[in-house]
Write an enzyme that holds these catalytic residues in place. Structure first.
Site, PDB file in Angstrom:
ATOM      1  N   HIS A  72       0.840  -1.192   0.000  1.00 32.07           N
ATOM      2  CA  HIS A  72       0.000   0.000   0.000  1.00 32.07           C
ATOM      3  C   HIS A  72       0.880   1.248   0.000  1.00 32.07           C
ATOM      4  CE1 HIS A  72      -3.810  -2.117   1.714  1.00 32.07           C
ATOM      5  NE2 HIS A  72      -3.355  -2.685   0.614  1.00 32.07           N
ATOM      6  N   GLU A  74       0.892   3.861   1.906  1.00 37.89           N
ATOM      7  CA  GLU A  74       1.375   4.252   3.234  1.00 37.89           C
ATOM      8  C   GLU A  74       2.582   3.413   3.635  1.00 37.89           C
ATOM      9  OE1 GLU A  74      -3.208   3.863   3.678  1.00 37.89           O
ATOM     10  OE2 GLU A  74      -1.646   3.120   2.348  1.00 37.89           O
ATOM     11  N   CYS A 100      -5.880   1.163   5.717  1.00 38.47           N
ATOM     12  CA  CYS A 100      -6.419  -0.116   6.166  1.00 38.47           C
ATOM     13  C   CYS A 100      -5.866  -0.405   7.565  1.00 38.47           C
ATOM     14  CB  CYS A 100      -6.038  -1.230   5.194  1.00 38.47           C
ATOM     15  SG  CYS A 100      -4.275  -1.649   5.214  1.00 38.47           S
ATOM     16  N   CYS A 103      -1.911  -0.948   7.556  1.00 38.19           N
ATOM     17  CA  CYS A 103      -1.160   0.296   7.414  1.00 38.19           C
ATOM     18  C   CYS A 103      -1.317   1.164   8.657  1.00 38.19           C
ATOM     19  CB  CYS A 103      -1.611   1.050   6.164  1.00 38.19           C
ATOM     20  SG  CYS A 103      -1.044   0.273   4.633  1.00 38.19           S
TER      21      CYS A 103
END
Length: 156
Positions: A72, A74, A100, A103
């Site tokens: 992801h 992040e 999410c 993260c």
């Protein structure tokens, strides 16, 4: 937490727009996400969703499911700052989609104190975890050329 000044809203909206542009670097077809980590008005890291270094830039399988090893935005930004001489302690993370749960755990451990995002991810447990950890979460809603901040509380 509390009120956000007009100057802060302006800065937040600019950094979020930059994260939106950065998301365009992603090879993912289903969703392109961008992230910036900002500290003392300086961008100290950036990231977008995609495959690890050395992997082919294909994020989805033949059935259009995201491959398990896709990172992801992040996570990419946090691991990138970890390889630098910068510290994410007390920084702000700007991300086009709310984090999410996985993260969010990284954000907490990285010492990031504030998260500004543009749209909600399909699951909101990540934002709930961040709020529980005392991290300021702001949904910056864009309406044309204007941005309206919505500070997320633990109860949402």
């Amino acid at each position: 937490m509390g009120n956000i000044t007009d100057k802060q809203i302006t800065l937040d909206s600019r950094y979020l727009r930059m994260a939106q542009i950065w998301a365009e670097n992603s090879y993912c077809r289903r969703r392109q996400v961008g992230a910036l980590i900002v500290k003392d008005k300086m961008i100290i890291s950036d990231g977008y969703n995609g495959t690890p270094v050395g992997f082919e830039n294909i994020c989805e399988d033949d059935d259009d499911h995201t491959k398990a090893y896709v990172l992801h935005a992040e996570a990419n930004a946090i691991t990138k700052v970890a390889q630098s001489n910068n510290s994410s302690l007390d920084a702000t993370l700007y991300v086009t989609t709310s984090p999410c749960i996985e993260c969010s755990k990284l954000i907490i451990q990285a010492g990031i104190k504030r998260v500004v995002f543009g749209e909600y991810y399909r699951m909101t447990d990540g934002v709930q975890l961040l709020c529980r950890a005392g991290i300021e979460c702001i949904h910056l809603v864009q309406n044309g050329d204007t941005f309206t901040p919505h500070i997320i509380s633990r109860d949402e």
